[in-house]
Design a protein around this motif. Structure first.
Motif, PDB file in Angstrom:
ATOM      1  N   VAL A 316       1.001  -1.132  -0.024  1.00 12.56           N
ATOM      2  CA  VAL A 316      -0.074   0.130   0.096  1.00 12.56           C
ATOM      3  C   VAL A 316       0.787   1.310   0.248  1.00 12.56           C
ATOM      4  O   VAL A 316       0.364   2.287  -0.510  1.00 12.56           O
ATOM      5  CB  VAL A 316      -1.050   0.178   1.168  1.00 12.56           C
ATOM      6  CG1 VAL A 316      -1.721   1.557   1.522  1.00 12.56           C
ATOM      7  CG2 VAL A 316      -2.130  -1.142   1.011  1.00 12.56           C
ATOM      8  N   THR A 319       1.585   1.673  -3.603  1.00 14.04           N
ATOM      9  CA  THR A 319       0.447   1.726  -4.562  1.00 14.04           C
ATOM     10  C   THR A 319      -0.651   2.804  -4.199  1.00 14.04           C
ATOM     11  O   THR A 319      -1.694   2.826  -5.148  1.00 14.04           O
ATOM     12  CB  THR A 319      -0.444   0.176  -4.925  1.00 14.04           C
ATOM     13  OG1 THR A 319      -0.919  -0.231  -3.889  1.00 14.04           O
ATOM     14  CG2 THR A 319       0.728  -0.662  -5.416  1.00 14.04           C
ATOM     15  N   GLY A 320      -0.556   3.398  -2.736  1.00 14.28           N
ATOM     16  CA  GLY A 320      -1.550   4.108  -2.632  1.00 14.28           C
ATOM     17  C   GLY A 320      -2.687   3.527  -1.621  1.00 14.28           C
ATOM     18  O   GLY A 320      -2.765   2.515  -1.397  1.00 14.28           O
ATOM     19  N   PRO A 321      -3.256   4.503  -0.699  1.00  5.71           N
ATOM     20  CA  PRO A 321      -4.243   4.094   0.155  1.00  5.71           C
ATOM     21  C   PRO A 321      -5.620   3.130  -0.191  1.00  5.71           C
ATOM     22  O   PRO A 321      -5.665   3.329  -1.448  1.00  5.71           O
ATOM     23  CB  PRO A 321      -4.727   5.585   0.786  1.00  5.71           C
ATOM     24  CG  PRO A 321      -3.653   6.263   0.561  1.00  5.71           C
ATOM     25  CD  PRO A 321      -3.339   5.927  -0.741  1.00  5.71           C
ATOM     26  N   GLU A 323      -9.546   2.443  -0.118  1.00  7.36           N
ATOM     27  CA  GLU A 323     -10.987   2.987   0.586  1.00  7.36           C
ATOM     28  C   GLU A 323     -11.804   1.898   1.017  1.00  7.36           C
ATOM     29  O   GLU A 323     -12.023   0.996   0.032  1.00  7.36           O
ATOM     30  CB  GLU A 323     -11.507   3.844  -0.501  1.00  7.36           C
ATOM     31  CG  GLU A 323     -10.469   5.331  -0.578  1.00  7.36           C
ATOM     32  CD  GLU A 323     -10.421   5.991   0.549  1.00  7.36           C
ATOM     33  OE1 GLU A 323     -11.352   6.241   1.344  1.00  7.36           O
ATOM     34  OE2 GLU A 323      -9.470   7.197   0.607  1.00  7.36           O
ATOM     35  N   THR A 329     -10.463   5.329   5.117  1.00  2.95           N
ATOM     36  CA  THR A 329      -9.055   5.403   4.428  1.00  2.95           C
ATOM     37  C   THR A 329      -8.224   4.595   5.311  1.00  2.95           C
ATOM     38  O   THR A 329      -7.587   5.040   6.471  1.00  2.95           O
ATOM     39  CB  THR A 329      -8.505   6.758   4.032  1.00  2.95           C
ATOM     40  OG1 THR A 329      -9.433   7.669   3.438  1.00  2.95           O
ATOM     41  CG2 THR A 329      -7.280   6.767   3.524  1.00  2.95           C
ATOM     42  N   THR A 331      -4.178   3.302   5.407  1.00  4.37           N
ATOM     43  CA  THR A 331      -2.918   3.474   4.726  1.00  4.37           C
ATOM     44  C   THR A 331      -1.905   2.596   5.154  1.00  4.37           C
ATOM     45  O   THR A 331      -2.222   1.802   6.075  1.00  4.37           O
ATOM     46  CB  THR A 331      -2.406   4.886   4.947  1.00  4.37           C
ATOM     47  OG1 THR A 331      -2.232   5.192   6.562  1.00  4.37           O
ATOM     48  CG2 THR A 331      -3.629   6.036   4.888  1.00  4.37           C
ATOM     49  N   SER A 332      -0.422   2.878   4.702  1.00  2.00           N
ATOM     50  CA  SER A 332       0.611   1.916   5.123  1.00  2.00           C
ATOM     51  C   SER A 332       0.816   2.282   6.603  1.00  2.00           C
ATOM     52  O   SER A 332       1.246   1.241   7.452  1.00  2.00           O
ATOM     53  CB  SER A 332       1.602   2.191   4.206  1.00  2.00           C
ATOM     54  OG  SER A 332       2.069   3.521   4.367  1.00  2.00           O
ATOM     55  N   ARG A 368      -4.201  -4.985  -6.201  1.00  4.62           N
ATOM     56  CA  ARG A 368      -2.792  -4.099  -6.261  1.00  4.62           C
ATOM     57  C   ARG A 368      -1.786  -4.758  -7.087  1.00  4.62           C
ATOM     58  O   ARG A 368      -1.011  -4.093  -7.828  1.00  4.62           O
ATOM     59  CB  ARG A 368      -2.367  -3.743  -4.739  1.00  4.62           C
ATOM     60  CG  ARG A 368      -3.369  -2.787  -4.124  1.00  4.62           C
ATOM     61  CD  ARG A 368      -3.467  -1.419  -4.995  1.00  4.62           C
ATOM     62  NE  ARG A 368      -4.731  -0.749  -4.406  1.00  4.62           N
ATOM     63  CZ  ARG A 368      -4.454   0.356  -3.594  1.00  4.62           C
ATOM     64  NH1 ARG A 368      -3.392   0.683  -3.107  1.00  4.62           N
ATOM     65  NH2 ARG A 368      -5.606   0.920  -3.305  1.00  4.62           N
ATOM     66  N   VAL A 373       0.021  -0.517 -11.399  1.00  4.87           N
ATOM     67  CA  VAL A 373       0.336   0.791 -10.672  1.00  4.87           C
ATOM     68  C   VAL A 373       1.917   0.628  -9.980  1.00  4.87           C
ATOM     69  O   VAL A 373       2.124  -0.069  -9.235  1.00  4.87           O
ATOM     70  CB  VAL A 373      -0.500   1.149  -9.813  1.00  4.87           C
ATOM     71  CG1 VAL A 373       0.056   2.757  -8.878  1.00  4.87           C
ATOM     72  CG2 VAL A 373      -1.788   1.598 -10.230  1.00  4.87           C
ATOM     73  N   ASP A 374       2.937   1.327 -10.501  1.00  4.25           N
ATOM     74  CA  ASP A 374       4.189   1.109 -10.093  1.00  4.25           C
ATOM     75  C   ASP A 374       4.709  -0.513  -9.951  1.00  4.25           C
ATOM     76  O   ASP A 374       4.707  -0.952  -8.897  1.00  4.25           O
ATOM     77  CB  ASP A 374       4.353   2.044  -8.890  1.00  4.25           C
ATOM     78  CG  ASP A 374       5.886   2.142  -8.655  1.00  4.25           C
ATOM     79  OD1 ASP A 374       6.733   1.515  -9.128  1.00  4.25           O
ATOM     80  OD2 ASP A 374       6.497   2.672  -7.607  1.00  4.25           O
ATOM     81  N   THR A 378       6.028  -2.301  -6.780  1.00  2.00           N
ATOM     82  CA  THR A 378       5.204  -3.434  -6.308  1.00  2.00           C
ATOM     83  C   THR A 378       6.117  -4.720  -6.135  1.00  2.00           C
ATOM     84  O   THR A 378       6.109  -5.239  -5.000  1.00  2.00           O
ATOM     85  CB  THR A 378       4.216  -3.661  -6.874  1.00  2.00           C
ATOM     86  OG1 THR A 378       3.028  -2.410  -6.960  1.00  2.00           O
ATOM     87  CG2 THR A 378       3.310  -4.592  -6.499  1.00  2.00           C
TER      88      THR A 378
END
Length: 615
Positions: A316, A319-321, A323, A329, A331-332, A368, A373-374, A378
Motif C-alpha cells: 500500500v 500503490t496508495g491508500p 478506501e 481510508t 494507509t500503510s 494491487r 501501478v508502479d 510493487t
C-alpha cells in the motif's frame, strides 16, 4: 642505417598521433560510469524519466570511448609490446560499458510495457501474455548483455606496467556492481521461464490466498484466519469469495488429512486448517494447508499464497491508500494497527468493522498486484516482504517451486549445514497478545581449529502488552501471552545444556528426540503477563560451523526471522581460534583482538553471513 632510423622515427610519430585519442578514454569512461550509476539510483527512486536521461548521457560517453578503442590507432597499439596489454584492457572495459549501457536501453524500451499508466501488461486484473512474452524476450537480451559485460571485465588483466593499476581499479569497481546483478539474474531467470505457465498459459491454475494475523502467531507466521482463491486461465484472473470464521464456519472445522512426511510438528488426530501452518517452513505448512483446503472445498489447488498485514502495508505504501466501506481510508501507516493491534476498540461494532476490513484485504492485495501501478515498486515491496518472511508462495509444481526458491519467495527455512539460528513462537490460546512481543537473540560462537564450535544462544521474548483489564484467555484484549518458544538447532548439533528462565524461575529444557527435517528442536511453554519476559538459554556444539581450507577459515551463519510485528533484534559474537584473525567481514561487522561482532541490531530479514579469517 639512416633510412632505418628515419623509418623508425616516422613510425613513432604515426603511433603517437594514433595514440592521442586514447588520452580521453579514462575521462569518458568515468563519466559514463557516473551516468549509469545515477540512472540506477533514479530508477530505484521510481524516477524513470530522470533515469533514462542519465542513460542517454552515458550512451554519448560510451560511444566516444568505443569509437576510440575500436579505432585504427587502438588496434595498432594493442599489438605493441609494453603498452599493448593496457590498450587491450581498455578495449575490454569499453566493451563492458557498452554492454551495460545497451542493457539499460533495453530496459528503457520494455519499461513502459510493464509499468506506468500506459502499461499493457496488466489490464482489469488480468495479464496480457503476449506483452509478457515480449517483456521476457527483452529480459533475455538484458541477461545476455550483463553476462557479456561480466566476461569482458574478467578479461581485463590489469598487469600493464604503465596503466595496470588504473585498469585493475576500474575493473574491480565495475565487477563489484555487475556481479551481484548477474547473480540476481541467475536467480530470476528460472522464474521468468515459468511465469507463463504459472499464469495459466498452458491451462487453468488455482491458487489459495491466506491472510495471516500477526497478533496470533504460529511458528510459520500469523494464524491464517481469512482465505480466498483465484483462478488464472490464459492470464485471465477470476477471484473466489473471501471466507473467514464467521462467513464460512465449515472451512474451520476439525478434520483429518495426511500429514507431510517428516513433519514431526503435525498433531495426531483431527485438526483445523488454522493449525496446518505450525511448521515454520512454508513448503511444509503450505502443503499441509492445501491438503486441508482441498478436502473441505473439493478443489484441486496448484499453490498457496500467504501474506500478513505487514506485507500488504508495504504494498500500500507503493500503490496508495485503500478506501474500505464503513472503515474509511486505510494507509500503510494505520493498516497493521487497524487489523491486528487496535486494542482500544473491541466492542461488537468495532469487531465487525475489523472483520469487514480483514475480508477486504485479500481482494485489495490481488487488485494491487495486478493493477500495473508502479509495477517495479510493487515487485520490490513483495521482495522485501518475502525477505522478512511476511509473504510466501508455495507451489506444488516442482519446476515452479524450484524457480521460487533462489529468490526466497518460497518461505523455506535455510538448509545450511553450518551454523544456524531460528527461534519461533507458537500462540497456545486464542488471545491476540503476539502483536506486542519482542524477541532478542544473542549468539556467542567459540570456533575451534577444526571448524566446529561451541555456541551459547540466548533467546529472550518480552511481552510488551499494555496491562488491559484481565479477561478470558481467549479474549482479544487479554494481555497474557501464552506461548511456546522453540529454537531450531543447526544440523548435526549436539545439545549440551538448555535452561529456561521465566517469572516462575529457572528450569531445564529437553530437546525433542525427533528431529524436524534434520534439526533438533528445543521448546518451552510459558505464560507471560504484561511486561514479563522469558529467556531460553542453550549451549550446543556445531560440528561444521566453519570450513577450514589450509590457513583460511570461513564461518557461516544463516538466520531465519520470525515475522512478528516488532522485528527481532540479534547480536552475534564470533571468537576465532588462537592464531586466526579476521580477513574479510560482511558489512556491519566489527573486529577486535580475535573477536568479530555484529552489535545488537534489528535482524535485516532472511540473513546469511560468511566471515573469513586467516592464520
Amino acid at each position: 642505417m639512416l633510412f632505418s632510423l628515419g623509418a623508425f622515427g616516422f613510425l613513432l610519430v604515426v603511433l603517437a598521433l594514433l595514440a592521442l585519442p586514447l588520452r580521453n578514454v579514462p575521462t569518458d569512461a568515468r563519466a559514463a560510469q557516473d551516468e549509469l550509476t545515477r540512472a540506477v539510483e533514479a530508477l530505484k527512486a521510481s524516477d524513470a524519466d530522470q533515469g533514462w536521461k542519465h542513460v542517454a548521457k552515458a550512451r554519448g560517453h560510451v560511444d566516444d570511448v568505443t569509437d576510440t578503442t575500436d579505432g585504427v590507432g587502438a588496434r595498432i597499439w594493442s599489438v605493441m609490446p609494453v603498452v599493448g596489454s593496457g590498450v587491450r584492457d581498455a578495449r575490454h572495459l569499453a566493451s563492458a560499458m557498452d554492454d551495460l549501457t545497451t542493457s539499460m536501453e533495453t530496459a528503457e524500451e520494455v519499461y513502459p510495457q510493464v509499468s506506468g499508466e500506459d502499461s499493457e501488461l496488466l489490464d482489469r486484473g488480468s495479464v496480457n501474455l503476449e506483452v509478457l512474452d515480449t517483456a521476457l524476450t527483452s529480459m533475455e537480451r538484458i541477461s545476455d548483455r550483463m553476462r557479456s559485460a561480466e566476461e569482458h571485465l574478467h578479461e581485463v588483466k590489469g598487469t600493464n606496467a604503465l596503466v595496470g593499476d588504473t585498469t585493475a581499479d576500474a575493473r574491480d569497481t565495475a565487477l563489484a556492481k555487475v556481479e551481484p546483478v548477474v547473480k540476481g539474474l541467475d536467480r530470476l531467470d528460472p522464474l521468468l521461464a515459468q511465469m507463463p505457465d504459472m499464469l495459466g498459459g498452458d491451462g487453468k491454475r488455482t491458487y489459495v490466498i491466506a491472510m495471516m494475523n500477526p497478533a496470533e502467531m504460529k511458528y510459520s507466521g500469523g494464524s491464517m484466519l481469512t482465505f480466498s482463491h483465484v483462478d488464472l486461465d490464459d492470464g485471465k484472473l477470476v477471484r473466489g469469495r473471501v471466507r473467514d470464521s464467521l462467513s464460512a464456519r465449515p472451512l474451520f472445522k476439525q478434520l483429518h488429512w495426511r500429514p507431510v512426511k517428516g513433519n514431526t510438528l503435525a498433531a495426531d488426530g483431527a485438526r483445523r486448517i488454522t493449525h496446518a501452518s505450525i511448521a515454520p517452513s512454508w513448503p511444509v505448512g503450505g502443503e499441509e494447508t492445501l491438503r486441508a483446503w482441498d478436502i473441505i472445498t473439493r478443489m484441486d489447488s496448484d499453490g498457496l499464497v500467504v501474506l500478513d498485514v505487514q506485507a500488504l502495508a508495504q504494498m500500500v505504501a507503493v500503490t496508495g491508500p485503500l478506501e474500505v466501506k464503513n472503515v474509511g481510508t486505510v494507509t500503510s501507516d494505520n493498516l497493521v494497527e487497524l487489523t491486528a493491534g487496535d486494542y482500544g476498540n473491541f466492542a461488537q461494532d468495532e469487531q465487525r468493522r475489523r472483520k469487514r476490513l480483514n475480508k477486504a484485504l485479500i481482494p485489495a492485495f490481488m487488485d494491487r498486484i495486478f493493477s500495473g501501478v508502479d509495477f517495479v515498486g510493487t515487485m520490490r515491496a513483495l521482495n522485501e516482504s518475502a525477505k522478512g518472511r511476511h509473504l510466501a508462495f508455495y507451489l506444488r509444481d516442482d519446476d515452479a517451486a524450484a524457480a521460487m526458491s533462489p529468490l526466497g519467495f518460497d518461505g523455506a527455512l535455510s538448509d545450511t549445514d553450518h551454523d544456524y539460528v531460528g527461534v519461533f513462537t507458537q500462540n497456545m490460546v486464542g488471545s491476540k497478545a503476539d502483536y506486542f512481543q519482542q524477541k532478542t537473540l544473542r549468539s556467542d560462537v567459540r570456533l575451534r581449529e577444526d571448524g566446529s564450535a561451541r555456541v551459547t544462544l540466548e533467546a529472550e521474548v518480552h511481552n510488551f502488552n499494555p496491562p488491559q483489564a484481565p479477561g478470558d484467555d481467549n479474549a482479544y484484549t487479554n494481555p497474557t501471552l501464552d506461548m511456546t518458544v522453540a529454537s531450531f538447532l543447526p544440523k548435526g548439533a549436539e545439545l549440551v545444556d538448555a535452561v529456561a528462565v521465566d517469572p516462575s524461575g529457572e528450569e531445564s529444557v529437553e530437546a525433542d528426540p525427533e528431529k524436524h527435517f534434520g534439526r533438533g528442536v528445543v521448546a518451552h511453554q510459558v505464560v507471560l503477563d504484561s511486561d514479563e519476559k522469558v529467556t531460553l538459554r542453550l549451549t550446543y556444539d556445531v560440528p561444521q560451523a566453519a570450513v577450514v581450507d589450509g590457513d583460511r577459515m570461513r564461518y557461516r551463519l544463516d538466520v531465519d526471522p520470525h515475522p512478528t510485528v516488532r522485528p527481532e533484534n540479534i547480536q552475534v559474537t564470533v571468537h576465532w581460534p588462537k592464531g586466526f584473525s579476521a580477513s574479510s567481514l560482511p558489512t556491519g561487522w566489527t573486529d577486535a583482538k580475535g573477536t568479530s561482532r555484529w552489535k545488537l541490531a534489528t535482524l535485516p530479514g532472511i540473513t546469511s553471513w560468511t566471515l573469513t579469517a586467516r592464520r
